[in-house]
Design a protein around this motif. Sequence first.
Motif, short mmCIF file in Angstrom:
data_model
loop_
_atom_site.label_atom_id
_atom_site.label_comp_id
_atom_site.label_asym_id
_atom_site.label_seq_id
_atom_site.Cartn_x
_atom_site.Cartn_y
_atom_site.Cartn_z
N SER A 166 -111.78 -3.66 -75.17
CA SER A 166 -111.03 -3.83 -76.42
C SER A 166 -110.22 -2.58 -76.77
O SER A 166 -109.25 -2.66 -77.53
CB SER A 166 -112.00 -4.10 -77.58
N PHE A 207 -111.13 -0.57 -78.79
CA PHE A 207 -111.39 -0.39 -80.22
C PHE A 207 -112.69 0.41 -80.33
O PHE A 207 -113.77 -0.09 -80.03
CB PHE A 207 -111.51 -1.75 -80.91
N VAL A 237 -115.64 2.51 -82.08
CA VAL A 237 -116.36 2.50 -83.35
C VAL A 237 -117.55 3.45 -83.27
O VAL A 237 -118.25 3.50 -82.25
CB VAL A 237 -116.87 1.07 -83.69
N ASN A 254 -120.06 1.82 -80.05
CA ASN A 254 -120.06 0.52 -79.39
C ASN A 254 -120.12 0.69 -77.88
O ASN A 254 -119.57 1.63 -77.31
CB ASN A 254 -118.89 -0.37 -79.84
N GLU A 282 -119.48 -1.64 -74.71
CA GLU A 282 -119.00 -2.93 -74.22
C GLU A 282 -119.47 -3.18 -72.79
O GLU A 282 -120.04 -2.29 -72.13
CB GLU A 282 -117.46 -2.96 -74.32
N CYS A 318 -122.41 -3.53 -80.74
CA CYS A 318 -121.64 -2.84 -81.77
C CYS A 318 -122.26 -1.47 -82.05
O CYS A 318 -123.45 -1.23 -81.78
CB CYS A 318 -121.62 -3.64 -83.06
N ALA A 319 -121.46 -0.60 -82.63
CA ALA A 319 -121.93 0.74 -82.98
C ALA A 319 -123.14 0.67 -83.93
O ALA A 319 -124.10 1.44 -83.78
CB ALA A 319 -120.79 1.51 -83.65
N GLU A 320 -123.09 -0.23 -84.89
CA GLU A 320 -124.18 -0.34 -85.87
C GLU A 320 -125.48 -0.73 -85.17
O GLU A 320 -126.56 -0.23 -85.50
CB GLU A 320 -123.84 -1.40 -86.93
N VAL A 373 -119.63 3.81 -91.11
CA VAL A 373 -118.95 3.25 -89.94
C VAL A 373 -117.54 3.83 -89.91
O VAL A 373 -116.86 3.84 -90.94
CB VAL A 373 -118.88 1.71 -90.04
N CYS A 426 -112.42 -1.35 -91.11
CA CYS A 426 -113.34 -2.09 -90.23
C CYS A 426 -114.72 -2.17 -90.87
O CYS A 426 -115.34 -1.14 -91.12
CB CYS A 426 -113.41 -1.39 -88.88
N THR A 427 -115.18 -3.37 -91.13
CA THR A 427 -116.53 -3.58 -91.68
C THR A 427 -117.43 -4.20 -90.62
O THR A 427 -116.93 -4.76 -89.64
CB THR A 427 -116.48 -4.51 -92.92
N PRO A 428 -118.75 -4.10 -90.78
CA PRO A 428 -119.66 -4.64 -89.76
C PRO A 428 -119.42 -6.14 -89.52
O PRO A 428 -119.14 -6.89 -90.46
CB PRO A 428 -121.05 -4.40 -90.37
N CYS A 429 -119.58 -6.56 -88.28
CA CYS A 429 -119.45 -7.98 -87.93
C CYS A 429 -120.62 -8.76 -88.53
O CYS A 429 -121.59 -8.17 -89.04
CB CYS A 429 -119.40 -8.14 -86.40
#
Length: 138
Positions: A21, A23, A25, A41, A43, A52-54, A78, A89-92
């Motif tokens: 991506s 992208f 994080v 993150n 991938e 994800c990073a979280e 984040v 960008c907020t958590p998925c």
Amino acid sequence: MDAELFERARDVRSRAHAPYSRFYVGAALRTEDGRIFAGANVENASFPEGWCAETSALGQMISSSLDPAGRRVASVVVVADRVEGGIVCTPCGGCRQRLKEFSTARTVIECFDPTGKGQSFSIAELLPAGFGIDEPRA
Ligand code: THU
């Protein structure tokens, strides 16, 4: 904003594995007993297997302590680029559920762009009417 968490999230973001991506994080969280855990993150060529990073940061936290206060999130930061429409960008959805597992009504979730501008949320704002169970942390 928690400047130390912001710096840790920005730092770990630089080590994200996001070749698909591009992208990047970073997430850093502080537990109720004051310790910091960070994750980026991660991938995978098999796209749905990415973390994800979280999720990475929560995994670090849970692996580190059995003390209940060490397994509750006081705050999370984040850091990522803004997404479509200039929105931070907020958590998925999946990460909102995972954050809920280890959050309380006091937990603060802050989402920043790399310059430190952003927004703060509670878990109830991110996951209204979310599913949870009592005493989930044993
Ligand atoms: N991603 C995160 O790590 N955290 C978020 O809050 C949103 C999205 C990652 C997943 C994937 O590696 C990349 O960003 C693009 O979706």
